[in-house]
Write an enzyme that holds these catalytic residues in place. Structure first.
Site, PDB file in Angstrom:
ATOM      1  N   ARG A 282      11.516  86.184  48.537  1.00  7.82           N
ATOM      2  CA  ARG A 282      12.897  86.331  48.986  1.00  7.82           C
ATOM      3  C   ARG A 282      13.743  86.620  47.755  1.00  7.82           C
ATOM      4  NH1 ARG A 282      12.752  84.050  54.157  1.00  7.82           N
ATOM      5  NH2 ARG A 282      11.379  82.244  54.381  1.00  7.82           N
TER       6      ARG A 282
ATOM      7  N   HIS B 296       3.038  83.922  48.746  1.00  6.49           N
ATOM      8  CA  HIS B 296       4.162  82.999  48.598  1.00  6.49           C
ATOM      9  C   HIS B 296       4.312  82.514  47.162  1.00  6.49           C
ATOM     10  CE1 HIS B 296       6.280  79.016  49.388  1.00  6.49           C
ATOM     11  NE2 HIS B 296       7.041  79.873  50.043  1.00  6.49           N
TER      12      HIS B 296
ATOM     13  N   ARG C 288      11.038  66.264  51.136  1.00  5.21           N
ATOM     14  CA  ARG C 288      12.371  66.586  51.652  1.00  5.21           C
ATOM     15  C   ARG C 288      12.378  66.637  53.171  1.00  5.21           C
ATOM     16  NH1 ARG C 288      14.530  71.577  52.980  1.00  5.21           N
ATOM     17  NH2 ARG C 288      12.927  72.680  51.816  1.00  5.21           N
TER      18      ARG C 288
END
Length: 754
Positions: free
Chosen positions: A437, A497, A626
């Protein structure tokens, strides 16, 4: 929130004041001397089956928590931040918006995927032992409760607090004649021309309702025939959801008023249906299945296959219908029938729907209602004085490995500078880069283009299957190709990734490889509020490893041996389990043994079972997660030596760290992989072992601070319940780790410039 998710999606969050500045606790792992890494054999492959889920001892599937329900619990923690009166008001507004965005993605992907598997007969019981229908029922129950709580927080807490601060969400009736004239003129000029009312009658079938769009269901009556008719009007998403009543500069004033766009449209419906009598109108919203399914094995061209699937995504089946509580039964029945949704998929909520739109208010320029501004500083290892000109990143990397911690360390003066200097340096021969990204105006992409135009060999591995960034990445890929960059899309069946940069530079003694391996994307904007780690190094072993990995990704190199990397889908799971088993052996031998893992998600059953075995052997295990956690901590005989903590704060905790005591010689990895099936089996991920003893000691000390009882966090219990611990027994705030890190870096900078 896509890393969202990841999204997601996306969360960040916090404490309003800087925490205490107590001395950093000493590392508990003993000496930070790191032995030479054992070479691991690694090759890219696609596994044929998930890891075995056989019960461990007397504990069956109930040793796992359900991942979907755990995700909803994560979003509930985000909502707790919006409920916290001690946080800055506009940050609380932001958390309300983030909650809504996160939940949208959860329905579009997770709920939609579960429904699809049930419909096709592919759904199987979850590792937690729940049937697919049980999971769906529990999701529905929890999601209804959370959405109702979400709207109550806005109506009962946030909206009144905003009004006290001079920020009001108003209705048409609250405004005077002058405001009416101004807004009516704005409607005529900017809104009316792009509205398209769609009638529903025998000549006009019920229209397609796009996912996440806000709509008006309008009932009109023909005064001649007295016949009542239905029409649908889409609220245009290219306009701000909340319109400033006081003009574009109102955000900087002490008071600001906003009116929802759908209300402005509603009061002017007579202009859209001239000659008709408008009887009623209601807002509604549909969420659709927007997960992608690309059959790569049968696709001659992955790019073309993905573009076709992106078109199909728009027409996915509905998975949720949101309506306002005042909707008439007849209109609701029509929507349910035409959209094909079932009763549990209907969410009846007070207006306004879609509180993602609160992001407009969250951006109001009222500094006293936001976190104090923070400025990321250049790493002290890159530039001792920020008054000097930009550091020579290559020279700094030759002096030592540089461990970066964003956003406390500036991304622009480290990673971005590394690639920009590489593009401009005539001694650089080649640049290889992964892109998962990046931002819309990416300086990273610009640097790669500049390098290619300067005649350098440039390889960009663009992951065009990055969820919800597919179209943007396709555009980047084409732009890079047009500039002469060699663009590849990775390996069929796997998402790439890993976060890797490799620069090859000609120097006096030959070619030298400079590397960056990170836990976060090459995205300058999110680097300002995502907490991530990155390693800049010119270590020969790392350079050799990255060269081999890029060769696997761009060509044919089915079998490679890595020295400092663990690479999924081959060796991340097995390598980490080997490390856990070493801790078990050390504990039984009376040596120092401990495991600390910091990730976004802890779901993989094989990793969790290994951690259970470690706990049973007496190894202390600390998990910092998280989002999702399927591990049950504190279960006697299974996990009594495991604690699970969660930190949500001003910044989105995104780094992945794996630390092992290793008998007194700590081993620490950082990298891109979360402990999920998709990361370990269906993605190319990379973890790098740190070597610098100072970096290892500092990172272990930081992990100790994350899990310390004096640090504000959420604690997970054996039943799957999360409890927030943010004040001590006397009611004083516990230390906010992110505020402490900001204060710590400010002190370091003050010392360095004296």
């Amino acid at each position: 929130m896509t890393e969202a998710a990841q999204s997601s999606s996306t969360v960040a969050a916090p404490s309003p004041a800087a925490g205490t500045t107590a001395a950093r606790p000493a590392p508990v792992f003993g000496s930070s001397e790191v032995p030479a890494a054992r070479a691991t054999e690694d090759r890219i492959y696609i596994p044929e089956a998930e890891p075995s889920l056989a019960p461990e001892g007397e504990h069956g599937p109930d040793r796992f928590l359900d991942r979907e329900l755990s995700w909803l619990a994560f979003n509930a923690r985000v909502l707790e931040l919006a409920e916290d009166p001690d946080l800055f008001l506009l940050e609380r507004v932001s958390f309300l918006s983030i909650f809504a965005s996160n939940l949208d993605e959860f329905f579009m992907v997770r709920v939609a995927g579960l429904k699809r598997r049930i419909a096709t007969g592919l759904a199987v019981p979850s590792p937690a032992g729940l049937s697919p229908h049980e999971v769906l029922d529990q999701i529905s129950e929890a999601a209804h409760v959370l959405q109702e709580r979400h709207t109550r927080v806005f109506a009962e807490q946030i909206r009144p607090a905003l009004e006290e601060s001079g920020i009001r969400l108003v209705s048409w009736g609250d405004l005077g004649e002058a405001e009416h004239e101004q807004l009516s003129a704005m409607f005529s000029e900017q809104v009316f021309p792009i509205l398209t009312p769609l009638a529903v009658d025998p000549a006009h079938p019920f229209p397609y309702i796009s996912g996440l769009s806000l709509n008006l269901a309008v009932i009109v009556r023909n005064p001649v025939s007295e016949k009542e008719l239905f029409a649908r009007l889409k609220v245009p998403d290219q306009l701000p959801r909340l319109i400033s009543v006081d003009g574009p500069r109102a955000g900087s004033r002490r008071s600001a008023r906003f009116i929802p766009l759908e209300e402005l449209i509603a009061v002017h419906l007579d202009q859209l249906f001239p000659g008709m009598e408008v009887l009623e109108h209601h807002t509604f919203r549909v969420t659709r299945n927007e997960d992608l399914e690309v059959e790569e094995d049968d696709a001659e061209n992955l790019l073309q296959a993905l573009e076709k699937e992106l078109l199909r995504r728009r027409f996915g089946p509905p998975v949720r219908l949101e309506v306002t509580t005042d909707i008439s039964p007849n209109v609701l029945a029509l929507l349910v029938r035409e959209l094909g949704v079932e009763e549990p998929e209907v969410y009846s909520l007070p207006a306004p729907l879609d509180l993602r739109g609160l992001s407009v208010i969250a951006r109001v320029d009222r500094p006293e209602l936001h976190y104090p501004k923070q400025l990321a500083h250049t790493s002290r290892f890159l530039n001792e004085s920020e008054t000097a000109k930009a550091a020579n990143v290559f020279a700094a990397m030759r002096r030592r490995d540089i461990l970066l911690h964003h956003p406390y360390d500036s991304f622009s003066t480290s990673v971005q500078a590394f690639l920009e200097q590489a593009a401009a340096d005539p001694k650089v021969q080649a640049i290889k880069q992964t892109l998962y990204r990046t931002s819309g105006d990416s300086p990273i992409v610009d640097a790669l283009i500049d390098a290619a135009e300067a005649g350098k060999q440039v390889l960009a591995l663009v992951e065009i299957k990055a969820r919800f960034d597919e179209q943007a990445n396709i555009s980047w890929a084409r732009k890079l190709e047009q500039a002469g960059v060699h663009v590849v899309y990775g390996i069929v069946g796997l998402k790439t990734h890993c976060k890797l940069s490799l620069v090859v530079r000609q120097e006096n003694d030959g070619l030298r490889r400079y590397c960056h391996i990170g836990t976060g994307n090459y995205h300058p904007r999110t680097a300002r509020y995502y907490e991530d780690l990155g390693l800049l190094t010119c270590d020969e072993q790392v350079g050799e490893d990255l060269s081999k990995l890029f060769n696997q990704l761009s060509g044919y190199a089915p079998k490679s041996t890595f020295k400092r990397l663990l690479v999924a889908p081959r060796s991340v799971r097995s390598g980490l389990i080997d490390r856990i088993e070493t801790e078990i052996r050390n504990a039984r031998a009376g040596l120092r043994a401990r495991v600390v893992i910091k990730v976004n998600s802890m779901v993989d059953e094989a990793i969790i079972d290994a951690l259970y075995r470690a706990s049973q052997a007496g190894v202390k295990v600390d998990i910092i997660v998280r989002g999702i956690c399927a591990l049950r901590p504190g279960v006697p005989g299974l996990s009594e030596n495991i604690t699970v903590r969660s930190i949500l704060g001003r910044f989105l905790e995104h780094s992945r760290v794996f630390a092992f005591a290793n008998g007194g010689n700590p081993v620490v990895y950082i990298g891109s992989a979360d402990m999920m099936h998709r990361n370990l089996d269906r993605r190319v991920e990379a973890l790098v072992q740190l070597r610098n003893r100072e970096d290892i000691a500092d990172l272990i000390a930081l992990l100790d601070r994350y899990v310390a009882p004096t640090t504000a966090s959420w604690h997970l219990d054996r039943e799957g319940h999360w409890t927030r611990h943010h004040v001590d027994e006397s009611g004083r705030p516990l230390e906010d780790i992110q505020s402490w890190l900001l204060a710590s870096r400010a002190r370091q900078r003050a010392v360095s410039i004296r």
